[in-house]
Each structure stands twice: as structure tokens, then as C-alpha cells.
Scaffold this motif. Structure first.
Motif, PDB file in Angstrom:
ATOM      1  N   VAL A 126       3.642  -4.003   4.294  1.00 32.95           N
ATOM      2  CA  VAL A 126       4.086  -2.619   4.139  1.00 32.95           C
ATOM      3  C   VAL A 126       5.443  -2.460   4.808  1.00 32.95           C
ATOM      4  O   VAL A 126       5.751  -3.142   5.793  1.00 32.95           O
ATOM      5  N   GLU A 127       6.258  -1.582   4.260  1.00 34.65           N
ATOM      6  CA  GLU A 127       7.535  -1.245   4.878  1.00 34.65           C
ATOM      7  C   GLU A 127       7.812   0.242   4.675  1.00 34.65           C
ATOM      8  O   GLU A 127       7.244   0.886   3.788  1.00 34.65           O
ATOM      9  N   TRP A 128       8.700   0.778   5.524  1.00 35.23           N
ATOM     10  CA  TRP A 128       9.095   2.182   5.409  1.00 35.23           C
ATOM     11  C   TRP A 128      10.175   2.340   4.342  1.00 35.23           C
ATOM     12  O   TRP A 128      11.124   1.578   4.306  1.00 35.23           O
ATOM     13  N   ARG A 129       9.998   3.350   3.499  1.00 35.05           N
ATOM     14  CA  ARG A 129      11.007   3.720   2.522  1.00 35.05           C
ATOM     15  C   ARG A 129      11.138   5.241   2.511  1.00 35.05           C
ATOM     16  O   ARG A 129      10.410   5.932   3.196  1.00 35.05           O
ATOM     17  N   TYR A 130      12.059   5.732   1.711  1.00 34.43           N
ATOM     18  CA  TYR A 130      12.331   7.168   1.675  1.00 34.43           C
ATOM     19  C   TYR A 130      12.144   7.692   0.261  1.00 34.43           C
ATOM     20  O   TYR A 130      12.518   7.031  -0.720  1.00 34.43           O
ATOM     21  N   ARG A 138       5.281   5.115   3.843  1.00 31.83           N
ATOM     22  CA  ARG A 138       4.921   3.699   3.866  1.00 31.83           C
ATOM     23  C   ARG A 138       4.590   3.248   2.449  1.00 31.83           C
ATOM     24  O   ARG A 138       3.806   3.891   1.751  1.00 31.83           O
ATOM     25  N   VAL A 139       5.183   2.118   2.051  1.00 32.87           N
ATOM     26  CA  VAL A 139       5.023   1.629   0.680  1.00 32.87           C
ATOM     27  C   VAL A 139       4.474   0.215   0.720  1.00 32.87           C
ATOM     28  O   VAL A 139       4.930  -0.631   1.508  1.00 32.87           O
ATOM     29  N   SER A 140       3.478  -0.055  -0.110  1.00 31.31           N
ATOM     30  CA  SER A 140       2.914  -1.390  -0.238  1.00 31.31           C
ATOM     31  C   SER A 140       3.880  -2.272  -1.015  1.00 31.31           C
ATOM     32  O   SER A 140       4.319  -1.915  -2.119  1.00 31.31           O
TER      33      SER A 140
END
Length: 212
Positions: A126-130, A138-140
Motif C-alpha cells: 500500500v502507498e499514499w496517494r491523493y 491509501r491505495v492498494s
């Protein structure tokens, strides 16, 4: 040195537990500690929150999933309810036999647990995106789906839901007062600031000094 840190924290050999370093339980556990200090690399973008479903990657519970019940970000730890547990004695003394209780041990978020994608209940990175509105989510990385923050992550000692919290005007500090900048930093020393306030002029010439 801040007074809230117990004497044992200043030692080279410290036993770090789930108790906070300023608590009495931490001080009691470090009265006779002989463990090496563990250095932790802080995680800049923290991804794990209370209520998240994770899968254990280490130990006898490897492959099992559970919900995070506690987050200890200072040690990169999370505690998963019902997993990675062990028995321990509490209250054992000269006159008492004590009691055997089950306790969950912490797990490292770096290599011992992984978040689970709620769309298919499989682990994923998972990482942070906007979003288009600029809101961080949080996006898989495996499915591209958004993993929403759990409702339990918003709970505090004061409220279950932030919208249900009622401010006490006579006791609570207002947000505007907290956010107000009241300190103006400068390169002057404390003595120089006092002299400026008291309108004291320094006309003395210091003697020459050498570092060798």
C-alpha cells in the motif's frame, strides 16, 4: 533532560516494552534490565491504523488475519487481536501464586505484517496517494483500490466519533488559540533579549582570545 523520562532510559541497556517510556510500568520493568538498546528507523509515511485488517507474515500464526487493536508507532509495532500471543504470569509474589493470562506480543510493520485489501481479503502493498480533491488516501498497489481508514482509527479517550465531540467553552482550549503563533524566533541569546527589553547598551570591548 526532561524530568518525565525515568532514570533507566539514560542507560545504555534498556528493555523496551509496550509501555510508554514515561510510565511507571516502564520504569518498573527496567529496574534490573540487561538488554541491548534497539534503534528504530522512523517510518515517514505511516500506513497502519487501529482497526485495519492485516495478515501475519512471521511466526506460528503466519498466514492468519486479524484486526489491529493497538499501534505503537515509536517502535514500529502493531498488536493484532488474538494472534501472536503467549501466556505470562502476573501478580506473582511470596504470598500469592499469581495468575496466568494470555497476552498478544507486538509485531513489526516492516516485515512481520501486511495490510489486507478489503476487496478480496488478500495481502497487498500500500502507498499514499491523493484524490482529485487533494485528500490523501491509501491505495492498494495490487488492485488499485482505495483502502479507507477504519472507523476505530478516529476513536480517542474523549470521543468515539469526532463529530460527536462537544467542546466545553469554560475548559477546552480553542483551536484558534492553539494554532496561533506566539513565538518569534531570533538569533539573539537570552541575555541579548533581556538587554534589549531593559534598554541596556553594551559598550564594553571584549579581550582578544585564542583557541590554541
Amino acid at each position: 533532560m526532561p524530568n518525565y523520562l525515568p532514570r533507566e532510559v539514560k542507560r545504555r541497556r534498556v528493555r523496551f516494552t509496550t509501555n510508554r517510556p514515561w510510565s511507571a510500568e516502564f520504569e518498573k520493568q527496567n529496574q534490573f534490565s540487561h538488554r541491548n538498546r534497539v534503534y528504530v528507523q522512523p517510518i515517514k509515511n505511516w500506513l497502519f491504523f487501529k482497526g485495519d485488517r492485516v495478515e501475519v507474515l512471521h511466526g506460528r500464526d503466519k498466514g492468519k488475519q486479524g484486526l489491529i487493536t493497538q499501534v505503537i508507532q515509536e517502535r514500529n509495532w502493531v498488536i493484532v487481536g488474538g494472534l501472536n500471543w503467549h501466556f505470562r504470569y502476573i501478580g506473582k509474589g511470596e504470598d500469592t501464586r499469581g495468575m496466568l493470562v494470555r497476552s498478544e506480543a507486538p509485531l513489526l510493520v516492516t516485515n512481520q505484517v501486511s495490510l489486507v485489501d478489503p476487496s478480496d481479503d488478500k495481502l497487498t502493498k500500500v502507498e499514499w496517494r491523493y484524490t482529485e480533491e487533494g485528500e490523501p488516501v491509501r491505495v492498494s498497489l495490487r488492485t488499485g483500490r482505495i483502502i479507507p481508514l477504519p472507523f476505530a482509527a478516529e476513536e480517542t479517550h474523549d470521543y468515539k466519533d469526532p463529530t460527536s465531540y462537544l467542546e466545553n467553552e469554560s475548559k477546552d482550549t480553542k483551536a484558534a488559540d492553539v494554532e496561533a503563533i506566539t513565538f518569534d524566533p531570533s538569533l539573539k541569546t537570552f541575555e541579548m533579549e533581556i538587554m534589549e527589553v531593559m534598554d541596556i547598551k553594551e559598550d564594553r570591548v571584549p579581550k582578544k582570545s585564542y583557541f590554541y
